[in-house]
Design a protein around this motif. Structure first.
Motif, PDB file in Angstrom:
ATOM      1  N   HIS A  83       0.833  -1.209   0.000  1.00 21.13           N
ATOM      2  CA  HIS A  83       0.000   0.000   0.000  1.00 21.13           C
ATOM      3  C   HIS A  83       0.864   1.255   0.000  1.00 21.13           C
ATOM      4  N   ALA A  84       1.901   1.262   0.838  1.00 16.16           N
ATOM      5  CA  ALA A  84       2.782   2.432   0.880  1.00 16.16           C
ATOM      6  C   ALA A  84       3.523   2.606  -0.441  1.00 16.16           C
ATOM      7  N   GLY A  85       3.932   1.512  -1.080  1.00 20.12           N
ATOM      8  CA  GLY A  85       4.600   1.615  -2.365  1.00 20.12           C
ATOM      9  C   GLY A  85       3.707   2.217  -3.434  1.00 20.12           C
ATOM     10  N   MET A  86       2.424   1.833  -3.426  1.00 16.67           N
ATOM     11  CA  MET A  86       1.496   2.380  -4.414  1.00 16.67           C
ATOM     12  C   MET A  86       1.148   3.842  -4.140  1.00 16.67           C
ATOM     13  N   LYS A  87       1.398   4.330  -2.918  1.00 13.71           N
ATOM     14  CA  LYS A  87       1.092   5.717  -2.567  1.00 13.71           C
ATOM     15  C   LYS A  87       2.234   6.675  -2.898  1.00 13.71           C
ATOM     16  N   VAL A  88       3.360   6.149  -3.364  1.00 14.33           N
ATOM     17  CA  VAL A  88       4.520   6.996  -3.656  1.00 14.33           C
ATOM     18  C   VAL A  88       4.190   7.926  -4.818  1.00 14.33           C
ATOM     19  N   GLY A  89       4.646   9.182  -4.715  1.00 13.12           N
ATOM     20  CA  GLY A  89       4.429  10.152  -5.771  1.00 13.12           C
ATOM     21  C   GLY A  89       5.536  10.130  -6.808  1.00 13.12           C
ATOM     22  N   LYS A  90       5.790  11.280  -7.391  1.00 14.79           N
ATOM     23  CA  LYS A  90       6.745  11.371  -8.490  1.00 14.79           C
ATOM     24  C   LYS A  90       8.133  11.808  -8.057  1.00 14.79           C
ATOM     25  N   ASP A  91       8.353  12.064  -6.778  1.00 12.70           N
ATOM     26  CA  ASP A  91       9.648  12.570  -6.342  1.00 12.70           C
ATOM     27  C   ASP A  91      10.260  11.631  -5.312  1.00 12.70           C
ATOM     28  N   ALA A  92      11.577  11.776  -5.121  1.00 15.12           N
ATOM     29  CA  ALA A  92      12.303  10.926  -4.179  1.00 15.12           C
ATOM     30  C   ALA A  92      11.902  11.217  -2.735  1.00 15.12           C
ATOM     31  N   GLU A  93      11.496  12.445  -2.438  1.00 13.04           N
ATOM     32  CA  GLU A  93      11.076  12.773  -1.075  1.00 13.04           C
ATOM     33  C   GLU A  93       9.856  11.952  -0.673  1.00 13.04           C
ATOM     34  N   SER A  94       8.912  11.791  -1.595  1.00 10.31           N
ATOM     35  CA  SER A  94       7.732  10.975  -1.320  1.00 10.31           C
ATOM     36  C   SER A  94       8.122   9.524  -1.089  1.00 10.31           C
ATOM     37  N   LEU A  95       9.091   9.020  -1.851  1.00  9.48           N
ATOM     38  CA  LEU A  95       9.537   7.636  -1.666  1.00  9.48           C
ATOM     39  C   LEU A  95      10.129   7.433  -0.276  1.00  9.48           C
ATOM     40  N   GLY A  96      10.972   8.367   0.174  1.00  6.86           N
ATOM     41  CA  GLY A  96      11.557   8.245   1.499  1.00  6.86           C
ATOM     42  C   GLY A  96      10.523   8.344   2.597  1.00  6.86           C
ATOM     43  N   ALA A  97       9.563   9.268   2.442  1.00  7.65           N
ATOM     44  CA  ALA A  97       8.528   9.432   3.466  1.00  7.65           C
ATOM     45  C   ALA A  97       7.655   8.188   3.562  1.00  7.65           C
ATOM     46  N   GLN A  98       7.253   7.642   2.436  1.00  9.64           N
ATOM     47  CA  GLN A  98       6.402   6.452   2.454  1.00  9.64           C
ATOM     48  C   GLN A  98       7.152   5.230   2.981  1.00  9.64           C
ATOM     49  N   THR A  99       8.450   5.147   2.712  1.00 10.76           N
ATOM     50  CA  THR A  99       9.236   4.015   3.220  1.00 10.76           C
ATOM     51  C   THR A  99       9.290   4.030   4.739  1.00 10.76           C
ATOM     52  N   SER A 100       9.611   5.179   5.309  1.00  6.42           N
ATOM     53  CA  SER A 100       9.660   5.264   6.778  1.00  6.42           C
ATOM     54  C   SER A 100       8.277   5.079   7.390  1.00  6.42           C
ATOM     55  N   THR A 101       7.247   5.606   6.735  1.00  3.69           N
ATOM     56  CA  THR A 101       5.885   5.434   7.238  1.00  3.69           C
ATOM     57  C   THR A 101       5.477   3.964   7.223  1.00  3.69           C
ATOM     58  N   ALA A 102       5.851   3.247   6.171  1.00  3.19           N
ATOM     59  CA  ALA A 102       5.495   1.828   6.075  1.00  3.19           C
ATOM     60  C   ALA A 102       6.129   1.024   7.204  1.00  3.19           C
ATOM     61  N   VAL A 103       7.390   1.311   7.518  1.00  3.14           N
ATOM     62  CA  VAL A 103       8.072   0.575   8.590  1.00  3.14           C
ATOM     63  C   VAL A 103       7.388   0.832   9.926  1.00  3.14           C
ATOM     64  N   VAL A 104       7.113   2.094  10.221  1.00  2.00           N
ATOM     65  CA  VAL A 104       6.472   2.437  11.499  1.00  2.00           C
ATOM     66  C   VAL A 104       5.080   1.808  11.593  1.00  2.00           C
ATOM     67  N   ASN A 105       4.291   1.934  10.533  1.00  2.00           N
ATOM     68  CA  ASN A 105       2.939   1.380  10.554  1.00  2.00           C
ATOM     69  C   ASN A 105       2.953  -0.143  10.667  1.00  2.00           C
ATOM     70  N   ALA A 106       3.882  -0.798   9.973  1.00  2.00           N
ATOM     71  CA  ALA A 106       3.939  -2.260  10.021  1.00  2.00           C
ATOM     72  C   ALA A 106       4.304  -2.745  11.423  1.00  2.00           C
ATOM     73  N   ILE A 107       5.301  -2.129  12.035  1.00  2.00           N
ATOM     74  CA  ILE A 107       5.699  -2.544  13.386  1.00  2.00           C
ATOM     75  C   ILE A 107       4.575  -2.283  14.376  1.00  2.00           C
ATOM     76  N   PHE A 108       3.948  -1.107  14.279  1.00  2.00           N
ATOM     77  CA  PHE A 108       2.834  -0.789  15.182  1.00  2.00           C
ATOM     78  C   PHE A 108       1.682  -1.773  15.000  1.00  2.00           C
TER      79      PHE A 108
END
Length: 364
Positions: A321-346
């Motif tokens: 889900h986080a991968g599909m939410k990534v936008g067109k820039d590298a900043e979005s990729l980094g934000a979604q990656t860290s968000t996915a890790v936090v959400n998955a662990i929680f």
């Protein structure tokens, strides 16, 4: 035959920061203004013979930007004033809520965001189940090579870190348990402590947390980079289903490998606990094995490993889900990656707590 009327004419010249207009300034001629007209500080409108509301709107916008309007007739000035009065005004912002109102607003926004996130996760779970059903009905569409590769990446390559972490957890449990139980002369019960803690909770929970940090980020990065490069759009153009190609192999690989990793973690944790019990308490490996088999119910193993498929689905769905939410820039990729890790662990920890309550209620 009646002749067609002449098209409206407008002459626009810019010199020394002055825009001189001659002719009709209307909706039909606004598109003929030169690009440098926007930079003019003064507008000479003495030669304007006709002005409609579109032209008046243009002049009002330029006046709001600071340009000086010169040469308008009385009728044109009244039209400009009428258009200016009809200009939409933004609503005045009220004072921000304070005190308990601010707290309630923030809580409401958080609840809405959480419910939206859960709805999106339910959607991706449904897409995974639909792709799985399609793969069962049409085995030719299933990508076995991709599944094997992801099993290697998420399972085989995670064995060293999972085994080492569980071994150290077993050592710590034995050491801390021995220090406490020695006070009561109950050192032998450290075996029960290690066995129940690792087989029932810590083995699979720590494995899921390690996999969540390791694999959820990898899923988000791989799918997100493909989305940034528009490869997913290319798949759809070629008639490929992204759910079959991307989501199904990754989540299914986690479902297969996480129980195996949990079993490895259980063995490594028991070995670490047995080793520390031998060193710290003098409990021989044969005594440890006998006590483990005689006093530890197989229910603890079943309870621990039954959580693995659910944890795998949670980690896989959140990562995809986080991968599909990534936008067109590298900043979005980094934000979604860290968000996915936090959400998955929680989510894994919350699911483990719910499992504990459930098994406690049914007496397991």
């Amino acid at each position: 035959m009646a002749s067609l009327p002449d098209p409206p004419r407008l002459s626009a010249t810019v010199s020394d920061g002055v825009l001189r207009l001659e002719g009709e300034l209307s909706v039909w001629t606004l598109g003929r203004l030169p690009a440098e007209a926007e930079g003019a500080a003064r507008l000479d409108l003495a030669g304007v013979t006709r002005l409609d509301t579109a032209g008046a709107w243009y002049l009002d916008r330029r006046a709001q930007a600071g340009a000086a309007l010169e040469g308008l007739s009385e009728a044109q000035g009244r039209l400009l004033q009428t258009v200016g009065k009809a200009r939409p005004q933004p609503d005045a912002e009220g004072p921000p809520p304070a005190g308990w109102r601010q707290m309630l607003e923030a809580t409401g926004r958080w609840v809405v965001m959480a419910l939206t996130f859960l709805r999106e996760l339910a959607e991706y779970l449904g897409r995974f189940l639909a792709a799985l059903a399609r793969g069962i009905r049409h085995p030719g569409d299933f990508r076995l090579t991709s599944l094997v590769w992801h099993c290697q990446e998420t399972g085989l390559r995670a064995v060293p870190i999972v085994a080492l972490m569980s071994f150290l957890i077993g050592v710590v449990l034995a050491f801390q348990g021995a220090a406490q139980l020695r006070q009561f002369g109950a050192e032998i019960f450290v075996i029960d402590l290690i066995a129940i803690s690792i087989l029932r909770e810590l083995g699979i929970l720590l494995t899921a947390i390690i996999v969540a940090g390791r694999t959820a980020s990898a899923l988000t990065a791989s799918i997100g980079s493909m989305k940034m490069n528009e490869e997913i759009d290319a798949m759809r153009t070629l008639g490929l289903d992204p759910d079959m190609v991307l989501i199904l192999p990754r989540v299914l690989a986690l479902i297969i490998t996480l129980p195996i990793l949990g079993l490895i973690a259980n063995v490594a944790g028991l070995v670490g606990g047995a080793l520390m019990s031998w060193i710290e308490l003098g409990i021989s490996p044969s005594m440890f094995r006998y006590r483990l088999i005689a006093e530890t119910s197989v229910d603890h193993v079943i309870v621990g490993l039954s959580k693995a498929p659910v944890f795998a689905v949670i980690i896989g769905i959140i990562g995809c889900h986080a991968g599909m939410k990534v936008g067109k820039d590298a900043e979005s990729l980094g934000a979604q990656t860290s968000t996915a890790v936090v959400n998955a662990i929680f989510a894994v920890i919350v699911a483990d707590a719910l499992f504990s309550i459930f098994f406690s209620e049914i007496g397991l």
